[in-house]
Design an enzyme around this catalytic site. Structure first.
Site, PDB file in Angstrom:
ATOM      1  N   ASP A  30       0.825  -1.224   0.000  1.00  0.00           N
ATOM      2  CA  ASP A  30       0.000   0.000   0.000  1.00  0.00           C
ATOM      3  C   ASP A  30       0.859   1.274   0.000  1.00  0.00           C
ATOM      4  O   ASP A  30       0.677   2.170   0.852  1.00  0.00           O
ATOM      5  CB  ASP A  30      -0.918   0.035   1.239  1.00  0.00           C
ATOM      6  N   GLU A 237     -11.471  -0.070  -2.998  1.00  0.00           N
ATOM      7  CA  GLU A 237     -10.602   0.480  -1.942  1.00  0.00           C
ATOM      8  C   GLU A 237      -9.423   1.183  -2.611  1.00  0.00           C
ATOM      9  O   GLU A 237      -9.362   1.305  -3.837  1.00  0.00           O
ATOM     10  CB  GLU A 237     -10.117  -0.637  -1.006  1.00  0.00           C
TER      11      GLU A 237
HETATM   12  O1  FUB Z   1      -3.105  -3.550   3.665  1.00  0.00           O
HETATM   13  C1  FUB Z   1      -4.389  -3.852   4.144  1.00  0.00           C
HETATM   14  C2  FUB Z   1      -5.401  -3.558   3.102  1.00  0.00           C
HETATM   15  O2  FUB Z   1      -5.142  -4.334   1.936  1.00  0.00           O
HETATM   16  C3  FUB Z   1      -5.413  -2.139   2.598  1.00  0.00           C
HETATM   17  O3  FUB Z   1      -5.943  -1.236   3.496  1.00  0.00           O
HETATM   18  C4  FUB Z   1      -6.151  -2.336   1.346  1.00  0.00           C
HETATM   19  O4  FUB Z   1      -6.134  -1.260   0.469  1.00  0.00           O
HETATM   20  C5  FUB Z   1      -5.491  -3.572   0.790  1.00  0.00           C
HETATM   21  O5  FUB Z   1      -4.306  -3.268   0.092  1.00  0.00           O
END
Ligand code: FUB
Length: 338
Positions: A30, A237
């Protein structure tokens, strides 16, 4: 310092990204990249094996702290600046330090991060430091009115700062309507408008929302909001915002279809019209990125699970050049150069 006009250099960087993560001594994911003080600072998640069984809510992503990485340029070596913030030091948070971001204002640095409270609800917090690499001191409480995950803070040219946030499934966004929580809510029906990410302008002190979060609309070519069943295009997301030639580019992950996509608009609030894919699927379930310019060249920071042999919650961050074509469209990247 690299010369951005040196296409060989960029080609080498793209080839390197196929096989080589930026760091290998820890797992990272991320990546939120920014240029501060003339260097690239990356704010990633710090993946660990927390021993929590895999499920669709992402409980196996049991991260506990953040490390900040620094590079003299995207072609350079990534230096681990050490632990910038640990969950044990955040009064309101109990677990799952997911994807963070950072911003600078008036010489202070702000680390924004999601975490679960003791009752299992995600909120977003902020921690303040004097240096890009921290250490950061957390505010005692989460940001009032914040929820879900994946904060991304965009500094506009007029001095306003905006936070985009939200993530479906384990990120709990589907449990909210009009900023109110109800755990019984699910994603809308396939033919209903998809849930969008949220946006809120930040207060002058960067510690709170200056307004109630608003829904960000992502439209198709006919001006209709993307449908919830359109899993190849709907927001899941990993919000990010960059500005190119005066237009606002909102990019995100489609989650269960594993694309990084983007949509373009004329205001930080949107609406944004869907344009296409930035990155085709990587090895590993999640895909999450940032887009950052350095010396007049744009770069995509992203992650995959190659280093761990495909373990979804043990990821590694990478960087590759990103091009806008003559019409401002982003050229789709294949992470494995096929
Ligand atoms: O790293 C945990 C979660 O996985 C993140 O918050 C999301 O965007 C995904 O990458």
């Amino acid at each position: 310092m690299s010369d951005p006009s040196d296409t060989t250099d960029l080609k080498t960087l793209a080839e390197r990204a196929v096989s080589q993560p930026l760091v290998t001594h820890i797992y990272t994911a991320d990546p939120s990249a920014h240029v501060f003080e003339g260097k690239v600072y990356i704010y990633p998640s710090h993946d660990i094996e927390a021993g929590i069984p895999f499920n669709d809510l992402g409980d196996h992503f049991g991260m506990e702290d953040y490390h900040v990485l620094r590079m003299d340029s995207p072609q350079g070596e990534a230096i681990d600046c050490g632990v910038a913030l640990h969950v044990k030091d955040v009064p309101w948070a109990q677990r799952q330090m997911w994807a963070p971001d950072a911003a600078e204002k008036d010489g202070k640095y702000y680390l924004y991060f999601p975490a679960k409270r003791a009752d299992g609800i995600f909120q977003i917090g902020v921690a303040v430091g004097d240096r890009p690499e921290g250490p950061f001191t957390p505010q005692p409480d989460a940001i009032r009115g914040s929820y879900s995950i994946d904060p991304a803070v965009f500094a506009d040219d007029d001095g306003a700062y905006y936070m985009y946030f939200g993530g479906l499934w384990g990120g709990q966004l589907q449990q909210y309507r009009d900023n109110a929580h109800d755990a019984s809510h699910a994603e809308p029906a396939d033919d209903a408008p998809a849930l969008g990410p949220k946006i809120a302008r930040l207060t002058a002190d960067m510690r709170e929302f200056a307004e109630a979060p608003r829904e960000v609309l992502i439209l198709d070519d006919n001006g209709e909001v993307l449908r919830a069943g359109d899993h190849d295009r709907r927001f899941f997301e990993a919000s990010w915002l960059h500005k190119f030639n005066g237009r606002y580019y909102f990019s995100y992950s489609t989650g269960n279809t594993h694309y990084l996509c983007y949509a373009v608009g004329d205001s930080p609030y949107g609406p944004f019209t869907y344009q296409g894919r930035i990155l085709t699927p990587v090895v590993g379930w999640t895909t999450h990125h940032s887009i950052c310019a350095f010396d007049n060249q744009w770069y995509l920071f992203y992650h995959d699970s190659i280093l761990s042999g495909g373990v979804t919650h043990l990821r590694s961050i990478k960087v590759t050049p990103l091009q806008h074509d003559a019409d401002g469209r982003i050229v789709t990247i294949d992470p494995y150069g096929k």
